[in-house]
Design an enzyme around this catalytic site. Structure first.
Site, PDB file in Angstrom:
ATOM      1  CG  ASP A   1      -2.148   0.926   1.223  1.00  0.00           C
ATOM      2  OD1 ASP A   1      -2.541   1.252   0.086  1.00  0.00           O
ATOM      3  OD2 ASP A   1      -2.450   1.473   2.217  1.00  0.00           O
TER       4      ASP A   1
ATOM      5  CE  LYS B   1      -1.363   3.457  -1.999  1.00  0.00           C
ATOM      6  NZ  LYS B   1      -2.090   4.297  -0.795  1.00  0.00           N
TER       7      LYS B   1
END
Length: 189
Positions: A108, A148
């Site tokens: 992330d 991400k």
């Protein structure tokens, strides 16, 4: 003006997750089956730790989650299967990460945003390329990767590269991502 304390924020507080981001990984894994019981998971850009919390539930007591971030990850109330590290994943040796390959890498990570969407996009893509470079060393053959990225002009090139290094690579935008967000997740099997 966006609603900061939205449904996912309130749910995260109610369910004990450190951030609303937990729901992004829950949906990704629920749909794409990335993490299995007993897996060894590397969580890159792990602070504050909500993805590590989700991963720990998925791997169970026989699994392991190594969580790394430039920022300190508070170990209080993290499951015992989560091992937080402060550092740069690009410069951390496999020995420092436990000495053996991972079944899954989740990321992330994002660059500090500046408000310049073009520059933020390119910095995000650069981080993903670094992750793909390291994945060859850190991920077992047949392992899974979730990363991400901010959408933009070279997103397709990144997705194509991921597709050449894995059997499948697809973009995915979870419902928990804010509608105005340019974040996407590339899921690789």
């Amino acid at each position: 003006m966006r609603e900061v304390q939205d449904h996912y924020f309130r749910e995260a507080r109610r369910e004990g997750y450190r951030s609303r981001a937990a729901y992004k990984l829950l949906e990704i894994d629920g749909r794409r089956k990335v993490i299995s019981h007993g897996d060894r998971v590397l969580d890159c850009g792990a602070a504050p730790g909500s993805w590590s919390q989700v991963a720990a539930k998925r791997v169970g007591a026989r699994g392991e989650v190594v969580a790394i971030d430039l920022k300190v990850i508070d170990p209080v109330n993290l499951p015992l299967t989560v091992h937080p590290l402060q550092g740069d994943f690009c410069e951390t040796s496999i020995e420092a990460l436990g000495g053996r390959p991972f079944d899954v890498i989740i990321s992330d990570m994002a660059p500090d945003t500046t408000g310049d969407r073009f520059g933020d996009h390119h910095r995000s893509v650069r981080l993903c390329h670094e992750l793909l470079n390291r994945a060859a060393l850190l991920l077992r053959p047949g392992g899974n990767l979730v990363m991400k990225v901010f959408e933009g002009e070279v997103y397709r090139e990144l997705l194509d590269r991921a597709g050449t290094e894995f059997d499948k690579a697809k973009g995915f935008k979870p419902k928990a991502s804010r509608s105005e967000s340019v974040e996407m997740f590339i899921v690789c099997h």
